[in-house]
Design a protein around this motif. Structure first.
Motif, PDB file in Angstrom:
ATOM      1  N   ALA A  87       0.829  -1.207   0.000  1.00  0.00           N
ATOM      2  CA  ALA A  87       0.000   0.000   0.000  1.00  0.00           C
ATOM      3  C   ALA A  87       0.863   1.256   0.000  1.00  0.00           C
ATOM      4  CB  ALA A  87      -0.937  -0.005   1.203  1.00  0.00           C
ATOM      5  N   ILE A  88       1.944   1.241   0.765  1.00  0.00           N
ATOM      6  CA  ILE A  88       2.875   2.368   0.767  1.00  0.00           C
ATOM      7  C   ILE A  88       3.482   2.549  -0.620  1.00  0.00           C
ATOM      8  CG2 ILE A  88       5.088   3.209   1.676  1.00  0.00           C
ATOM      9  CD1 ILE A  88       4.358   1.750   4.322  1.00  0.00           C
ATOM     10  N   SER A  89       3.788   1.430  -1.268  1.00  0.00           N
ATOM     11  CA  SER A  89       4.456   1.499  -2.570  1.00  0.00           C
ATOM     12  C   SER A  89       3.584   2.163  -3.623  1.00  0.00           C
ATOM     13  CB  SER A  89       4.868   0.093  -3.030  1.00  0.00           C
ATOM     14  OG  SER A  89       3.776  -0.638  -3.556  1.00  0.00           O
ATOM     15  N   VAL A  90       2.264   1.912  -3.582  1.00  0.00           N
ATOM     16  CA  VAL A  90       1.393   2.535  -4.581  1.00  0.00           C
ATOM     17  C   VAL A  90       1.050   3.971  -4.210  1.00  0.00           C
ATOM     18  CG1 VAL A  90       0.434   0.324  -5.293  1.00  0.00           C
ATOM     19  CG2 VAL A  90      -0.780   1.677  -3.578  1.00  0.00           C
ATOM     20  N   GLY A  91       1.073   4.285  -2.918  1.00  0.00           N
ATOM     21  CA  GLY A  91       0.782   5.648  -2.486  1.00  0.00           C
ATOM     22  C   GLY A  91       1.939   6.605  -2.672  1.00  0.00           C
ATOM     23  N   TYR A  92       3.144   6.053  -2.830  1.00  0.00           N
ATOM     24  CA  TYR A  92       4.355   6.876  -2.916  1.00  0.00           C
ATOM     25  C   TYR A  92       4.302   7.873  -4.071  1.00  0.00           C
ATOM     26  CZ  TYR A  92       9.380   7.880  -3.212  1.00  0.00           C
ATOM     27  OH  TYR A  92      10.610   8.498  -3.257  1.00  0.00           O
ATOM     28  N   PHE A  93       3.777   7.443  -5.215  1.00  0.00           N
ATOM     29  CA  PHE A  93       3.765   8.294  -6.406  1.00  0.00           C
ATOM     30  C   PHE A  93       2.429   9.013  -6.619  1.00  0.00           C
ATOM     31  CE2 PHE A  93       6.904   4.930  -7.415  1.00  0.00           C
ATOM     32  CZ  PHE A  93       8.003   5.726  -7.696  1.00  0.00           C
ATOM     33  N   TYR A  94       1.494   8.830  -5.697  1.00  0.00           N
ATOM     34  CA  TYR A  94       0.126   9.322  -5.914  1.00  0.00           C
ATOM     35  C   TYR A  94      -0.116  10.590  -5.107  1.00  0.00           C
ATOM     36  CZ  TYR A  94      -5.006   9.088  -6.258  1.00  0.00           C
ATOM     37  OH  TYR A  94      -6.333   9.358  -6.494  1.00  0.00           O
ATOM     38  N   ASP A  95      -0.700  11.592  -5.746  1.00  0.00           N
ATOM     39  CA  ASP A  95      -0.952  12.866  -5.072  1.00  0.00           C
ATOM     40  C   ASP A  95      -2.205  12.844  -4.191  1.00  0.00           C
ATOM     41  OD1 ASP A  95       1.269  14.078  -6.188  1.00  0.00           O
ATOM     42  OD2 ASP A  95       0.174  14.768  -7.964  1.00  0.00           O
ATOM     43  N   GLY A  96      -3.119  11.907  -4.459  1.00  0.00           N
ATOM     44  CA  GLY A  96      -4.361  11.860  -3.704  1.00  0.00           C
ATOM     45  C   GLY A  96      -4.271  10.925  -2.506  1.00  0.00           C
ATOM     46  N   ASP A  97      -5.426  10.513  -2.018  1.00  0.00           N
ATOM     47  CA  ASP A  97      -5.532   9.611  -0.882  1.00  0.00           C
ATOM     48  C   ASP A  97      -5.319   8.176  -1.361  1.00  0.00           C
ATOM     49  OD1 ASP A  97      -6.334   8.018   1.278  1.00  0.00           O
ATOM     50  OD2 ASP A  97      -7.959   9.368   1.852  1.00  0.00           O
ATOM     51  N   VAL A  98      -4.386   7.460  -0.758  1.00  0.00           N
ATOM     52  CA  VAL A  98      -4.074   6.095  -1.184  1.00  0.00           C
ATOM     53  C   VAL A  98      -5.305   5.188  -1.097  1.00  0.00           C
ATOM     54  CG1 VAL A  98      -3.320   5.323   1.113  1.00  0.00           C
ATOM     55  CG2 VAL A  98      -2.384   4.223  -0.943  1.00  0.00           C
ATOM     56  N   TRP A  99      -6.271   5.533  -0.261  1.00  0.00           N
ATOM     57  CA  TRP A  99      -7.484   4.728  -0.152  1.00  0.00           C
ATOM     58  C   TRP A  99      -8.277   4.711  -1.459  1.00  0.00           C
ATOM     59  CZ3 TRP A  99      -8.647   0.951   2.889  1.00  0.00           C
ATOM     60  CH2 TRP A  99      -9.965   0.510   3.016  1.00  0.00           C
ATOM     61  N   ASP A 100      -8.020   5.690  -2.320  1.00  0.00           N
ATOM     62  CA  ASP A 100      -8.689   5.726  -3.626  1.00  0.00           C
ATOM     63  C   ASP A 100      -8.437   4.448  -4.420  1.00  0.00           C
ATOM     64  OD1 ASP A 100      -9.547   8.271  -3.006  1.00  0.00           O
ATOM     65  OD2 ASP A 100      -8.077   9.294  -4.267  1.00  0.00           O
ATOM     66  N   PHE A 101      -7.256   3.856  -4.230  1.00  0.00           N
ATOM     67  CA  PHE A 101      -6.955   2.607  -4.944  1.00  0.00           C
ATOM     68  C   PHE A 101      -7.814   1.455  -4.425  1.00  0.00           C
ATOM     69  CE2 PHE A 101      -2.810   4.910  -5.257  1.00  0.00           C
ATOM     70  CZ  PHE A 101      -2.811   5.091  -6.629  1.00  0.00           C
ATOM     71  N   PHE A 102      -8.128   1.495  -3.142  1.00  0.00           N
ATOM     72  CA  PHE A 102      -8.904   0.419  -2.528  1.00  0.00           C
ATOM     73  C   PHE A 102     -10.395   0.534  -2.842  1.00  0.00           C
ATOM     74  CE2 PHE A 102      -4.957   0.595  -0.237  1.00  0.00           C
ATOM     75  CZ  PHE A 102      -4.670  -0.718   0.063  1.00  0.00           C
ATOM     76  N   THR A 103     -10.841   1.736  -3.162  1.00  0.00           N
ATOM     77  CA  THR A 103     -12.245   1.941  -3.542  1.00  0.00           C
ATOM     78  C   THR A 103     -12.428   1.959  -5.056  1.00  0.00           C
ATOM     79  OG1 THR A 103     -11.980   4.347  -3.420  1.00  0.00           O
ATOM     80  CG2 THR A 103     -12.738   3.210  -1.419  1.00  0.00           C
ATOM     81  N   ARG A 104     -11.348   1.725  -5.788  1.00  0.00           N
ATOM     82  CA  ARG A 104     -11.347   1.682  -7.249  1.00  0.00           C
ATOM     83  C   ARG A 104     -11.613   3.058  -7.872  1.00  0.00           C
ATOM     84  NH1 ARG A 104      -9.863  -2.392  -5.077  1.00  0.00           N
ATOM     85  NH2 ARG A 104     -10.357  -4.537  -5.712  1.00  0.00           N
ATOM     86  N   GLU A 105     -11.390   4.113  -7.100  1.00  0.00           N
ATOM     87  CA  GLU A 105     -11.523   5.468  -7.643  1.00  0.00           C
ATOM     88  C   GLU A 105     -10.262   5.901  -8.381  1.00  0.00           C
ATOM     89  OE1 GLU A 105     -13.147   8.349  -4.795  1.00  0.00           O
ATOM     90  OE2 GLU A 105     -13.798   6.628  -3.584  1.00  0.00           O
ATOM     91  N   ALA A 106      -9.183   5.175  -8.191  1.00  0.00           N
ATOM     92  CA  ALA A 106      -7.925   5.447  -8.893  1.00  0.00           C
ATOM     93  C   ALA A 106      -7.324   4.127  -9.343  1.00  0.00           C
ATOM     94  CB  ALA A 106      -6.949   6.190  -7.983  1.00  0.00           C
ATOM     95  N   GLU A 107      -6.573   4.182 -10.435  1.00  0.00           N
ATOM     96  CA  GLU A 107      -5.926   2.992 -10.980  1.00  0.00           C
ATOM     97  C   GLU A 107      -4.448   3.011 -10.672  1.00  0.00           C
ATOM     98  OE1 GLU A 107      -5.210   0.810 -15.324  1.00  0.00           O
ATOM     99  OE2 GLU A 107      -6.522   2.554 -15.158  1.00  0.00           O
ATOM    100  N   ILE A 108      -3.902   1.881 -10.281  1.00  0.00           N
ATOM    101  CA  ILE A 108      -2.471   1.791  -9.980  1.00  0.00           C
ATOM    102  C   ILE A 108      -1.681   1.811 -11.279  1.00  0.00           C
ATOM    103  CG2 ILE A 108      -0.647   0.361  -8.973  1.00  0.00           C
ATOM    104  CD1 ILE A 108      -2.830  -0.822  -7.118  1.00  0.00           C
ATOM    105  N   THR A 109      -0.842   2.826 -11.427  1.00  0.00           N
ATOM    106  CA  THR A 109      -0.021   2.941 -12.635  1.00  0.00           C
ATOM    107  C   THR A 109       1.478   2.960 -12.320  1.00  0.00           C
ATOM    108  OG1 THR A 109      -0.153   5.366 -12.561  1.00  0.00           O
ATOM    109  CG2 THR A 109      -1.824   4.193 -13.866  1.00  0.00           C
ATOM    110  N   GLU A 110       1.812   3.081 -11.044  1.00  0.00           N
ATOM    111  CA  GLU A 110       3.220   3.153 -10.649  1.00  0.00           C
ATOM    112  C   GLU A 110       3.332   2.723  -9.196  1.00  0.00           C
ATOM    113  OE1 GLU A 110       6.881   6.362 -11.394  1.00  0.00           O
ATOM    114  OE2 GLU A 110       4.784   7.029 -11.354  1.00  0.00           O
ATOM    115  N   ALA A 111       4.447   2.082  -8.863  1.00  0.00           N
ATOM    116  CA  ALA A 111       4.654   1.635  -7.489  1.00  0.00           C
ATOM    117  C   ALA A 111       6.142   1.447  -7.236  1.00  0.00           C
ATOM    118  CB  ALA A 111       3.915   0.331  -7.219  1.00  0.00           C
ATOM    119  N   LEU A 112       6.551   1.723  -6.014  1.00  0.00           N
ATOM    120  CA  LEU A 112       7.921   1.417  -5.620  1.00  0.00           C
ATOM    121  C   LEU A 112       8.117  -0.093  -5.604  1.00  0.00           C
ATOM    122  CD1 LEU A 112       8.788   3.715  -2.550  1.00  0.00           C
ATOM    123  CD2 LEU A 112       9.903   3.728  -4.789  1.00  0.00           C
ATOM    124  N   PRO A 113       9.286  -0.584  -6.004  1.00  0.00           N
ATOM    125  CA  PRO A 113       9.535  -2.027  -5.917  1.00  0.00           C
ATOM    126  C   PRO A 113       9.645  -2.476  -4.460  1.00  0.00           C
ATOM    127  CG  PRO A 113      11.526  -0.873  -6.590  1.00  0.00           C
ATOM    128  CD  PRO A 113      10.419   0.142  -6.595  1.00  0.00           C
TER     129      PRO A 113
END
Length: 388
Positions: A106-132
């Motif tokens: 979860a930290i890895s996908v939130g690292y590059f995202y300007d919004g709330d990381v919870w958006d990925f869990f509610t499907r309001e945002a799509e994962i396009t980048e993540a820390l390895p």
């Protein structure tokens, strides 16, 4: 069998002493890492010291964030994102079990995202980048060490939700069964149920002509059934620990689901239990899965009878397929109980006053499950059947 594409890019480094190689593998992917872990056990039993020594030997800088709890919390994820950004890390190393790994994802996908990381869990945002990410596994259970998914709990509203993406599949997973010698028996048993549930979510399918993955799944289940009582009796039986650890990975690396429709309703039903009551995920599954089985088994008596005969060794009654099917469910529940797991909501100290709320939350986006589609009333009935 359905069409499928299978890919699992996680390098598995398995065996005795392998945690001492973590610096070498980490250095191939990053120069400054977020070292993420849970409570004090990795420090108490020496794993932390070995990992840190290996990182330093390889010239890898690190900043630390501990404190991951079972059913990892969104609040710590957000703290981890902020720390990782401030320190400009380029890799995350998770040392722990599924909760630690999922928090790291979860930290890895939130690292590059300007919004709330919870958006990925509610499907309001799509994962396009993540820390390895890399992993040193300490608890065989969730299979997160080589999976493409993660689950996090948001305390506001008590929601437990998931994300999935190839981008969060770990680069490597270091797996030394010796590290699991110090696990409490309850934690080992919870992990075993989680492993079995991952297999069974795939096993109970409407897809025909999947003999290979049927047989692989059945043998994986039998491996857990055989070896978990051994490690509960002798915590330092390396051979049995190794079987359990490797089966946990195979159970959730997507191999057993190739070419077949998967279900996943039991996980959805359980997530509401652990989201609200913070029970161990495996313990919740030990209650939910037999209740789900009893609710849906008549949908495909032949598959449940096959499960009973091939996995549990039930002597089939050819004149009464339903009896044979029910014997498999009975033995599943009895096995969970025999390894110290609860099999009713009462044993988890979960009352009946919020069953409707949990059923509504489990189905808020529509019916769940593929083997049998379950609506709110169905889920409520399953909860009620699991009360005592």
């Amino acid at each position: 069998m359905q069409n499928f594409t299978f890919q699992n890019t996680t390098k598995i480094v398995f065996g005795k002493g392998t945690e001492e190689e973590v610096g070498e593998y980490t250095a191939k992917h990053g120069s400054k890492v977020l070292l993420h872990y849970g409570g004090g056990s990795i420090k108490k039993y020496g794993t932390y010291d070995k990992v840190v020594e290996s990182l330093e030997k390889a010239g890898v800088e690190y900043v630390e964030l501990g404190g991951v709890e079972p059913n990892p919390k969104l609040s710590l994820v957000k703290e981890g994102i902020e720390l990782a950004q401030e320190e400009n890390v380029d890799f995350i190393l998770a040392v722990g079990g599924g909760s630690v790994i999922d928090s790291a994802k979860a930290i890895s996908v939130g690292y590059f995202y300007d919004g709330d990381v919870w958006d990925f869990f509610t499907r309001e945002a799509e994962i396009t980048e993540a820390l390895p990410i890399g992993v040193v596994l300490t608890i065989p259970a969730a299979g997160s060490e080589s999976s493409d998914s993660a689950v996090v709990t948001k305390m506001e509203g008590m929601y437990k939700r998931d994300i999935g993406s190839e981008l969060i599949r770990p680069q490597f997973a270091i797996m030394n069964p010796e590290i699991t010698f110090t696990l409490p028996n309850y934690q080992t048993a919870c992990g075993a149920v989680d492993i079995m549930a991952h297999i069974m979510e795939r096993y109970f399918t409407n897809t025909e002509n999947v003999e290979l993955t049927d047989r692989l799944s059945e043998q994986a289940l039998k491996t857990i059934i055989k070896n978990v009582p051994v490690v509960l009796e002798d915590n330092e039986d390396y051979a049995a620990r190794a079987e359990v650890m490797w089966t946990g990975t195979i159970a959730h690396n997507n191999l057993l689901g190739t070419g077949r429709e998967e279900d996943w309703s039991s996980h959805g039903i359980e997530h509401e239990l652990s989201g609200i009551y913070d029970v161990a995920h495996g313990a919740g599954l030990a209650v939910v899965f037999p209740a789900w089985m009893n609710y849906v088994y008549q949908h495909d008596l032949e598959r449940f009878a096959q499960f009973a005969v091939r996995v549990w060794g039930v002597d089939p009654d050819f004149k009464d397929l339903e009896w044979t099917a029910r014997q498999g469910i009975k033995r599943t529940k009895e096995f969970f109980s025999s390894i110290g797991m609860p099999v009713t909501l009462e044993e988890l100290d979960i009352p009946a006053d919020r069953l409707e709320e949990m059923a509504q939350k489990a189905t808020e986006n529509g019916p769940i499950g593929n083997f049998v589609n379950l609506d709110t009333e169905d889920v409520l009935n399953i909860y009620k059947s699991a009360l005592k």
